[in-house]
Design an enzyme around this catalytic site. Structure first.
Site, mmCIF file in Angstrom:
data_model
loop_
_atom_site.group_PDB
_atom_site.id
_atom_site.type_symbol
_atom_site.label_atom_id
_atom_site.label_comp_id
_atom_site.label_asym_id
_atom_site.label_seq_id
_atom_site.Cartn_x
_atom_site.Cartn_y
_atom_site.Cartn_z
ATOM 1 N N GLY A 193 6.526 84.237 52.288
ATOM 2 C CA GLY A 193 6.655 83.735 50.907
ATOM 3 C C GLY A 193 6.498 84.896 49.948
ATOM 4 O O GLY A 193 6.700 86.069 50.315
ATOM 5 N N ASP A 323 -2.476 75.925 38.234
ATOM 6 C CA ASP A 323 -2.357 75.776 39.691
ATOM 7 C C ASP A 323 -3.051 74.534 40.221
ATOM 8 O O ASP A 323 -2.757 74.090 41.335
ATOM 9 C CB ASP A 323 -2.981 76.991 40.397
ATOM 10 N N ALA A 331 1.665 81.970 36.836
ATOM 11 C CA ALA A 331 0.826 82.246 35.672
ATOM 12 C C ALA A 331 1.480 81.757 34.375
ATOM 13 O O ALA A 331 0.827 81.159 33.517
ATOM 14 C CB ALA A 331 0.560 83.746 35.587
ATOM 15 N N HIS A 455 25.629 98.491 26.077
ATOM 16 C CA HIS A 455 26.203 99.291 27.159
ATOM 17 C C HIS A 455 25.585 100.683 27.132
ATOM 18 O O HIS A 455 25.448 101.249 26.055
ATOM 19 C CB HIS A 455 27.716 99.393 26.982
HETATM 20 P P1 FAD Z 1 -6.592 80.790 38.161
HETATM 21 O O1 FAD Z 1 -5.935 82.035 37.705
HETATM 22 O O2 FAD Z 1 -6.792 80.613 39.616
HETATM 23 O O3 FAD Z 1 -7.993 80.718 37.400
HETATM 24 C C1 FAD Z 1 -8.922 79.723 37.650
HETATM 25 C C2 FAD Z 1 -10.277 80.203 37.165
HETATM 26 O O4 FAD Z 1 -11.172 79.080 37.168
HETATM 27 C C3 FAD Z 1 -10.927 81.269 38.039
HETATM 28 O O5 FAD Z 1 -11.446 82.309 37.246
HETATM 29 C C4 FAD Z 1 -12.080 80.516 38.742
HETATM 30 O O6 FAD Z 1 -13.191 81.356 39.017
HETATM 31 C C5 FAD Z 1 -12.435 79.486 37.695
HETATM 32 N N1 FAD Z 1 -13.091 78.284 38.210
HETATM 33 C C6 FAD Z 1 -12.749 77.485 39.257
HETATM 34 N N2 FAD Z 1 -13.584 76.421 39.349
HETATM 35 C C7 FAD Z 1 -14.478 76.554 38.330
HETATM 36 C C8 FAD Z 1 -15.567 75.772 37.870
HETATM 37 N N3 FAD Z 1 -15.917 74.623 38.457
HETATM 38 N N4 FAD Z 1 -16.267 76.221 36.789
HETATM 39 C C9 FAD Z 1 -15.935 77.364 36.156
HETATM 40 N N5 FAD Z 1 -14.887 78.135 36.545
HETATM 41 C C10 FAD Z 1 -14.176 77.732 37.609
HETATM 42 N N6 FAD Z 1 2.040 84.277 39.297
HETATM 43 C C11 FAD Z 1 3.011 84.751 38.490
HETATM 44 O O7 FAD Z 1 3.455 84.022 37.584
HETATM 45 N N7 FAD Z 1 3.515 86.004 38.645
HETATM 46 C C12 FAD Z 1 3.077 86.836 39.608
HETATM 47 O O8 FAD Z 1 3.547 87.967 39.725
HETATM 48 C C13 FAD Z 1 2.055 86.376 40.471
HETATM 49 N N8 FAD Z 1 1.578 87.175 41.439
HETATM 50 C C14 FAD Z 1 0.562 86.710 42.233
HETATM 51 C C15 FAD Z 1 0.100 87.549 43.254
HETATM 52 C C16 FAD Z 1 -0.905 87.120 44.091
HETATM 53 C C17 FAD Z 1 -1.413 88.036 45.180
HETATM 54 C C18 FAD Z 1 -1.475 85.829 43.903
HETATM 55 C C19 FAD Z 1 -2.598 85.354 44.774
HETATM 56 C C20 FAD Z 1 -1.019 84.993 42.909
HETATM 57 C C21 FAD Z 1 0.020 85.430 42.067
HETATM 58 N N9 FAD Z 1 0.539 84.613 41.071
HETATM 59 C C22 FAD Z 1 1.552 85.072 40.266
HETATM 60 C C23 FAD Z 1 0.037 83.249 40.840
HETATM 61 C C24 FAD Z 1 -0.940 83.237 39.662
HETATM 62 O O9 FAD Z 1 -1.999 84.122 39.921
HETATM 63 C C25 FAD Z 1 -1.451 81.817 39.434
HETATM 64 O O10 FAD Z 1 -0.371 80.937 39.295
HETATM 65 C C26 FAD Z 1 -2.309 81.751 38.190
HETATM 66 O O11 FAD Z 1 -3.403 82.642 38.262
HETATM 67 C C27 FAD Z 1 -2.821 80.317 37.956
HETATM 68 O O12 FAD Z 1 -3.576 80.284 36.792
HETATM 69 P P2 FAD Z 1 -4.724 79.193 36.556
HETATM 70 O O13 FAD Z 1 -5.264 79.504 35.199
HETATM 71 O O14 FAD Z 1 -4.197 77.859 36.829
HETATM 72 O O15 FAD Z 1 -5.831 79.478 37.663
HETATM 73 P P1 NAI Z 2 4.340 80.750 49.363
HETATM 74 O O1 NAI Z 2 4.319 79.285 49.236
HETATM 75 O O2 NAI Z 2 5.200 81.556 48.460
HETATM 76 O O3 NAI Z 2 4.760 81.159 50.834
HETATM 77 C C1 NAI Z 2 4.042 80.748 51.962
HETATM 78 C C2 NAI Z 2 4.932 80.906 53.175
HETATM 79 O O4 NAI Z 2 4.145 80.714 54.321
HETATM 80 C C3 NAI Z 2 6.053 79.865 53.211
HETATM 81 O O5 NAI Z 2 7.278 80.532 53.423
HETATM 82 C C4 NAI Z 2 5.652 78.962 54.366
HETATM 83 O O6 NAI Z 2 6.761 78.420 55.045
HETATM 84 C C5 NAI Z 2 4.867 79.921 55.233
HETATM 85 N N1 NAI Z 2 3.921 79.271 56.136
HETATM 86 C C6 NAI Z 2 3.128 78.188 55.877
HETATM 87 N N2 NAI Z 2 2.375 77.902 56.971
HETATM 88 C C7 NAI Z 2 2.687 78.807 57.919
HETATM 89 C C8 NAI Z 2 2.238 79.045 59.236
HETATM 90 N N3 NAI Z 2 1.312 78.282 59.818
HETATM 91 N N4 NAI Z 2 2.783 80.067 59.933
HETATM 92 C C9 NAI Z 2 3.723 80.866 59.369
HETATM 93 N N5 NAI Z 2 4.188 80.693 58.109
HETATM 94 C C10 NAI Z 2 3.662 79.682 57.397
HETATM 95 O O7 NAI Z 2 2.807 81.208 49.268
HETATM 96 P P2 NAI Z 2 2.117 82.628 49.109
HETATM 97 O O8 NAI Z 2 3.048 83.728 49.446
HETATM 98 O O9 NAI Z 2 0.832 82.506 49.830
HETATM 99 O O10 NAI Z 2 1.830 82.682 47.571
HETATM 100 C C11 NAI Z 2 1.074 81.645 46.955
HETATM 101 C C12 NAI Z 2 1.599 81.346 45.597
HETATM 102 O O11 NAI Z 2 1.230 82.372 44.696
HETATM 103 C C13 NAI Z 2 3.113 81.292 45.524
HETATM 104 O O12 NAI Z 2 3.597 80.025 45.861
HETATM 105 C C14 NAI Z 2 3.386 81.597 44.100
HETATM 106 O O13 NAI Z 2 3.294 80.408 43.374
HETATM 107 C C15 NAI Z 2 2.235 82.521 43.712
HETATM 108 N N6 NAI Z 2 2.706 83.909 43.699
HETATM 109 C C16 NAI Z 2 3.661 84.258 42.807
HETATM 110 C C17 NAI Z 2 4.151 85.540 42.761
HETATM 111 C C18 NAI Z 2 5.228 85.858 41.797
HETATM 112 O O14 NAI Z 2 5.477 85.060 40.905
HETATM 113 N N7 NAI Z 2 5.895 87.011 41.922
HETATM 114 C C19 NAI Z 2 3.635 86.588 43.639
HETATM 115 C C20 NAI Z 2 2.661 86.086 44.586
HETATM 116 C C21 NAI Z 2 2.211 84.814 44.583
#
Ligand code: FAD
Ligand code: NAI
Length: 476
Positions: A193, A323, A331, A455
């Site tokens: 993913g 999320d 985000a 361009h």
């Molecule tokens: P979160 O960012 O998860 O924030 C939730 C916050 O709530 C946290 O600080 C947590 O500590 C706090 N919290 C939880 N429960 C409680 C509680 N009971 N009391 C007080 N605080 C609490 N998305 C993109 O759009 N572009 C990207 O390039 C991208 N790259 C990503 C790369 C990675 C490796 C990962 C893991 C995710 C990526 N995402 C990306 C996804 C993105 O990070 C999330 O969609 C986004 O952070 C969700 O925002 P949120 O505010 O819903 O929750």
């Molecule tokens: P993902 O949903 O993008 O991908 C997970 C992958 O794991 C899928 O292809 C699924 O088929 C596979 N999978 C599930 N169970 C499996 C198993 N048992 N064995 C092998 N493969 C399996 O989730 P990912 O990469 O963990 O990222 C989580 C979320 O974070 C994304 O869905 C996205 O919303 C967000 N994110 C966004 C980014 C961006 O916007 N550029 C960058 C990174 C994360």
């Protein structure tokens, strides 16, 4: 004795902190409670997953690794060479990433002060209701009463509890994958993913031998399959990522110096040994510890907080965004929901169209899309026309040394309204913004065809693809 607020936001990720800022801008007395900690685990860190262990650090590492890769493989054609060997310092790269994270998380603290938002560090849970106010307990001892509560508690990595524990020593989640201080020789990734592809790319560019094991039979099934097939070819044939599809995991064993994975593909058994293994198989909503049961907050069958189209939960004046609710885990989706909820609390009528959320995968080339794929249009029986154009003859792309990829525009066969735009190529993370605007404003392919594009720019490829919808591409 509780402190009283108009709006209490739980969580300071891109959903929660933006909701808090917009609520404060609209004149509400606002508190934001967040339990997030910095990398060392010894101080609060605002910004949630995105800023601390998600979007921002991953993009910093992608950039560093792209520079290293370019210096090794692409500089020579520009006439640039250096004597001696090229050195790479993983610890320095992580230090730079951490500095960017600290700058941005500190920036939210500043924005909270500027907007007079009370910021509380701790974990909040619902305690009950008093009059028209919700009562929240914070595990630091604080008690909050608020008319409106916005839940933005985000998500956490999905694990494989039946197979292995995430130790973040050799079996890593996103946090561990972002903090390796040496390049693993052999890196395994479970899940092709977004995280698997982005983090796999980082470490592969830095010299790791990367093998991705994906359960689904198709590559990037949510993307338009023409673009997904092109991406698969670049990643596997040109860049050397090994990607197995249709994988069934049988056993994962972590030992001191590595990890072994037993799996099968089409009934054939395999065993692979890795130095490190990243588990990236999706994320799960965070609702535990929220005290949902204390107030009867409804959670759906998949574990998300149940909300309507406007992010209202089943409880009056309790909202949930980002999320922790249905829809893409991105985000920008979380932030737009945060803005919209604050404005709804103020009696405004904002709209967030989840059909127009852009998706980006920050690989090289980048993949970006918005709207419907060809597969979705076919399945829905919608008649469409399409135009495609490649980056191969685009002057700017050639100058950049990134003349790979395609843009495809899908438009309604009768009305010409744009239904989807799909891209693979350099900087498509930026180019997609024009397509999002087109969908949001219900533009036609003719509209994009008539807009003047500078361009030489990469955006001319989108222009050509729009012209190609009615078979009048000028360079195709
Ligand atoms: P979160 O960012 O998860 O924030 C939730 C916050 O709530 C946290 O600080 C947590 O500590 C706090 N919290 C939880 N429960 C409680 C509680 N009971 N009391 C007080 N605080 C609490 N998305 C993109 O759009 N572009 C990207 O390039 C991208 N790259 C990503 C790369 C990675 C490796 C990962 C893991 C995710 C990526 N995402 C990306 C996804 C993105 O990070 C999330 O969609 C986004 O952070 C969700 O925002 P949120 O505010 O819903 O929750
Ligand atoms: P993902 O949903 O993008 O991908 C997970 C992958 O794991 C899928 O292809 C699924 O088929 C596979 N999978 C599930 N169970 C499996 C198993 N048992 N064995 C092998 N493969 C399996 O989730 P990912 O990469 O963990 O990222 C989580 C979320 O974070 C994304 O869905 C996205 O919303 C967000 N994110 C966004 C980014 C961006 O916007 N550029 C960058 C990174 C994360």
């Amino acid at each position: 004795m509780s402190q009283s607020f108009d709006v209490a936001v739980i969580g300071a990720g891109p959903g929660g902190y933006i909701a808090a800022i917009r609520a404060a801008q609209l004149g509400f007395k606002t508190v934001c409670i967040d339990a997030g900690k910095n990398k060392a685990g010894d101080a609060p860190a605002l910004g949630g997953t995105c800023l601390n262990v998600g979007c921002i650090p991953s993009k910093a590492l992608l950039q560093s690794s792209e520079h290293f890769h370019a210096a090794q493989h692409d500089f020579a054609e520009h006439g640039i060479s250096f004597s001696g060997s090229l050195k790479f310092d993983a610890a320095k790269m992580i230090e730079r990433k951490d500095a960017i994270v600290n700058k941005l998380t500190g920036g939210i603290k500043f924005l909270f002060q500027k907007n007079k938002i009370e910021s509380i560090f701790g974990r909040a849970s619902f305690a009950g209701k008093q009059g028209d106010e919700w009562l929240l307990n914070v595990d630091n001892g604080a008690q909050i009463a608020a008319k409106h509560v916005v839940i933005a508690t985000g998500s956490a990595p999905r694990g494989l509890p039946n197979l292995v524990k995430i130790s973040n020593v050799n079996v890593l989640d996103n946090e561990g994958a972002l903090n390796l201080t040496a390049v693993p020789k052999k890196l395994g990734v479970i899940g092709a993913g977004v995280i698997g592809l982005e983090m796999g790319s980082v470490w592969q560019r830095l010299g790791a031998d990367v093998h991705i094991l994906e359960a689904a039979p198709a590559f990037l099934p949510a993307a338009d399959q023409q673009i997904a097939k092109e991406a698969f070819k670049y990643f596997t044939k040109e860049q050397g990522l090994a990607i197995d599809l249709g994988v069934k995991l049988n056993q994962i064993t972590e030992y001191k110096d590595g990890v072994s994975v037993a799996y099968e593909v089409a009934g054939k058994q395999h065993t692979a040994q890795f130095d490190k293994l990243i588990i990236a198989i999706g994320r799960v909503p965070v609702t535990q510890g929220l005290g949902a049961e204390n107030v009867g907050l409804a959670i759906d069958e998949r574990g998300f907080i149940a909300v309507d189209d406007e992010c209202r939960t089943n409880l009056p004046n309790v909202w949930a965004i980002g999320d922790v609710v249905r829809g893409p885990m991105l985000a920008h989706k979380a932030s737009e929901e945060g803005v919209a909820v604050a404005e709804r609390i103020a009696g405004q009528k904002p709209q967030v169209d989840l059909g127009n959320v852009p998706f980006v995968v920050y690989t090289d080339p980048e993949i970006a899309w918005v709207g419907k794929t060809e597969e979705q249009l076919k399945a829905a029986g919608i008649a469409y026309k399409k135009g495609t154009s490649g980056f191969g003859a685009n002057g700017r792309a050639l100058g950049l040394g990134k003349a790979k990829g395609t843009i495809k525009v899908l438009a309604d066969a009768q009305t010409d309204r744009i239904l989807g735009v799909h891209m693979i190529g350099a900087m498509t993370s930026e180019l997609i913004a024009e397509a999002v605007a087109a969908l949001e404003f219900k533009a036609s392919s003719e509209d994009i065809a008539r807009i003047i594009h500078a361009h030489p720019t990469l955006s001319e490829v989108l222009h050509e693809a729009a012209l190609a919808v009615d078979k009048r591409a000028l360079h195709g």
